[in-house]
Design a protein around this motif. Sequence first.
Motif, PDB file in Angstrom:
ATOM      1  N   TRP A  53      -5.979  -9.117 -27.114  1.00  0.00           N
ATOM      2  CA  TRP A  53      -5.761  -7.763 -27.616  1.00  0.00           C
ATOM      3  C   TRP A  53      -5.284  -7.799 -29.063  1.00  0.00           C
ATOM      4  O   TRP A  53      -4.348  -8.501 -29.423  1.00  0.00           O
ATOM      5  N   THR A  56      -5.759  -1.825 -33.505  1.00  0.00           N
ATOM      6  CA  THR A  56      -6.918  -1.089 -34.022  1.00  0.00           C
ATOM      7  C   THR A  56      -6.893  -1.107 -35.548  1.00  0.00           C
ATOM      8  O   THR A  56      -5.882  -0.785 -36.182  1.00  0.00           O
ATOM      9  N   ASP A  62      -8.582   6.578 -42.742  1.00  0.00           N
ATOM     10  CA  ASP A  62      -7.299   6.750 -42.053  1.00  0.00           C
ATOM     11  C   ASP A  62      -6.121   6.779 -43.023  1.00  0.00           C
ATOM     12  O   ASP A  62      -4.998   7.092 -42.628  1.00  0.00           O
ATOM     13  N   SER A 328     -11.965  -7.377 -36.929  1.00  0.00           N
ATOM     14  CA  SER A 328     -11.186  -6.498 -37.810  1.00  0.00           C
ATOM     15  C   SER A 328      -9.728  -6.404 -37.383  1.00  0.00           C
ATOM     16  O   SER A 328      -8.841  -6.216 -38.214  1.00  0.00           O
ATOM     17  N   GLY A 329      -9.491  -6.548 -36.071  1.00  0.00           N
ATOM     18  CA  GLY A 329      -8.110  -6.479 -35.601  1.00  0.00           C
ATOM     19  C   GLY A 329      -7.229  -7.594 -36.136  1.00  0.00           C
ATOM     20  O   GLY A 329      -6.006  -7.438 -36.221  1.00  0.00           O
ATOM     21  N   GLN A 332      -5.740  -6.416 -39.361  1.00  0.00           N
ATOM     22  CA  GLN A 332      -4.681  -5.449 -39.124  1.00  0.00           C
ATOM     23  C   GLN A 332      -3.431  -6.123 -38.593  1.00  0.00           C
ATOM     24  O   GLN A 332      -2.299  -5.734 -38.926  1.00  0.00           O
TER      25      GLN A 332
END
Length: 884
Positions: A53, A56, A62, A328-329, A332
């Motif tokens: 996990w 996002t 955003d 992409s996570g 982040q």
Amino acid sequence: MAKNYKYKYSNPFNLDGMDKSKDSIHSLPFWIGFVILLSLSLLFGIVFLIDGWLPTALTINDEAKYPDSFITDRAVQDLKYLTDLGPKITGSYENEQIVVDFLSVHIQTIIAEAHSSQFIEYDIQEATGSYYLDDATGFVNIYDKVQNIVVKVHGQNNESSHSILLNSHFDSVPISPGASDDGINVVSMLEILRKLAKSNKRLEQNVIFLFNGAEETPLQAAHGFIAHHKWANESKYIINLEACGSGGKIVLFQTGPDAPWLVKYYSKVPHPSGNVVGEEIFQSGLIPSDTDFRLFRDFGNMVGADFAFVKDGYRYHTAYDSFDNIPSGSYQHVGDNILAYVKSLANAPEVTEKERSLGKMVYFDIFGLSMITYSARTALILNLVTAAISLGVFILALLVFRVKIDGETFRYIGITTAAILASWIIAAIFVLILAVVLDLLGKTMSWYANPWIIFGLYVVPTFALSGCLLYFTSHKFINFQSFSLNVRGQIQIHLVRLIWTIILVIGTLCGVRSVYVIMIPVLFNSIFFLLLHVFRLQHAIGIWLIVHAASLFVPILYLLQQVVLLYSFFIPITGRMGAQVNPELLIGFSVLFFVIVGASHLTVLTNLLRKAKFYYIILASVFLLCLGLLFTPFAFPYSGNESSPKPQRHWIMHTQRQFYLDSGELSRTESGFFLLNMDRNSPDILKSTVRELENAKSLDDDCDQYPLCALPLIHAKIAKKIHFSEWIPASDPEFPSNETLTFKVTSQEQISYTKVKFNIEVSGPDKLIFYFTPRSNINVLSTSLSKEMKPSKIAFQHRPVYIFLYQRGKNDGTSVSFDVIVNKPPAQQGAVLDIAVSARYVHQNRIQKTAAFLGFLVEFPQWTHITPWVAAYQSHVLSSGSRV
């Protein structure tokens, strides 16, 4: 014998021959054993999914909603540009010019668009210097005009002498585009810089961003900053960003030294990830890697935190470390965490305190949702209290069960404890034998591309064997006939916990912080059994089993989290540990540890099984099936699948070796392919496809006559792997005409009665290594190559060997001039010093591979990953009064 106790001896091979009249109602059907294993497998799957996990990723759209948050979109675009450049090797045009220009333009734009309240300075540093790197080999690291890009975001106090340093490197290894190592961290730092610059409020302390251009060389630009930059003295705290994998989460794996408050602030970031187990493993030297963190700590007296991406380490330092393989996570994750961490540290009051708290921390995250931290002192108290509770619960259990404390009781406890320990020893012996036999059969590393094989090959038999003798103490050799089977089972559980309690106490007193992994199951089991006895549920059929299972749920779940992290990180590393290491032993014994820590509490339940022989027969069948698979293509260790590569690594240098006499005459020249064996299967697994390996020549004679077997080092750390490498005779390589290796003694001077000075000029590429080996009774006093004059840890014929790694950054010259001063007895004439020079040509666009070299490379199968170079090696003898 005491009145209430009767011991029974029976045939140990008659698994079902016991008196079942009292025990049958407490026993379990044999299939419960498989339910336990399936439940563990299901939990492992759940933990594996949770581990994947990631947060996002935020887009530019955003940003209006989250103006202070890290925006992945920009970082992605920047990394795409950097990886499209291909490899960015120190000394290359891509690294020294294109990337420097790219970063400079971005930083200047950020400064121009910064909020009016911010004060930001920017500098490009060209660093030249040297230092002794005290690693397993020990060598002097010399760098010439390597580049750093440094940005200083001033805090509220412009004169602050306490700055936070954030570091990553923009260079990469040859062949690799360096997306994860270390491109993602470079572009994340750019975005973090942008967010700090846009803020309308300054942080309390300065934050210095160091984009360093020579980490892979190794660790040179970091020293260039800490030893020579104008902002080095104020840099007190380091946040270092690295990678030994691709994608996933960035993990805290090293902190300190002695700065517990650093972990306290990290625990508050949005997605904390890391644990002290990784820190202690890394600092043990088991992992064949190092980071800039070491330079800042050892040469700058800095404290801080070391972070790295560790997932999918198969891509590390290969062409597979590409842009498309980073989700992409991951951007982040690093962006959110490091941005928050930088802000916290820059505003932390501890930064300016003269007397800060010292000590070490125990820390570990809970599935990336939160982090538990406490000091080593607290760990000492917690672990000893846990041990006291565990012992107290055991004594309470004896009282509740009304066990008479006499010789027979001690005998039962002693025999049962011995059975537990003997079972673990049997499991360890099995692992040892299996690892050695598989190695001898050439079937090692089957799990490298197929980690699931570990389950059948090591987990299943270890699970079975680690409780095998305990089964017989429950049913065969000695039985507490006055008590039911569930009472005997509970006593065994208490004894297992007491053994781990003793190990916990020993580890705690030895200062091992990682023993929290043992403390957790001991604490949970103690508390749950305390409640069991307090509420007098110990005699309730089945209830105690439920309580016991419940006590293990959290510890096993956490233990599986550690297993997922450790093996996703550690299995790929076995592919670059060298042929001298048998990785089966490392994997087998790590499995043994985790299975015994987690499953020793569960194997007690398997001793309650009816018709247990079917359970053990099926487990044995699973093991034999996996063992049989090793002899089929299903268990082949490697894969060249680009979407999920598991390659065998090879560093290959087409090398020319030349040996000169003290007269300057060339006595011998030869060329060949130098193949460095990176894992246990090399080169044997290649012999059916790479025909040239049949011509491999022994280097024993050269190893006896010359330091380091007269071979060019790729890195000083691989010195110990040289004896496990191949030399295949071949035709001469081709060298760039303007970078041909030449060695010349330009002058010799008798500067005193015993001292002789030699002036030397060497021409060649930007990567050179010098080896100085003085003859008997000769001392090397100094060299202008470096002020550092310390021998390596590798001796040759009882003579010291000095190793100097030389790297040129901005390539505005091809020659190196230096002097060497030796001290010799006045009467001694002739040879005084052996000097060898190796040159490596790593820039693929500068070298021309010969037809013979290309033909050799094409023989390697698709599942290999090759780093091909050209190299030259020259050995020279300097004599007092010799030619100039």
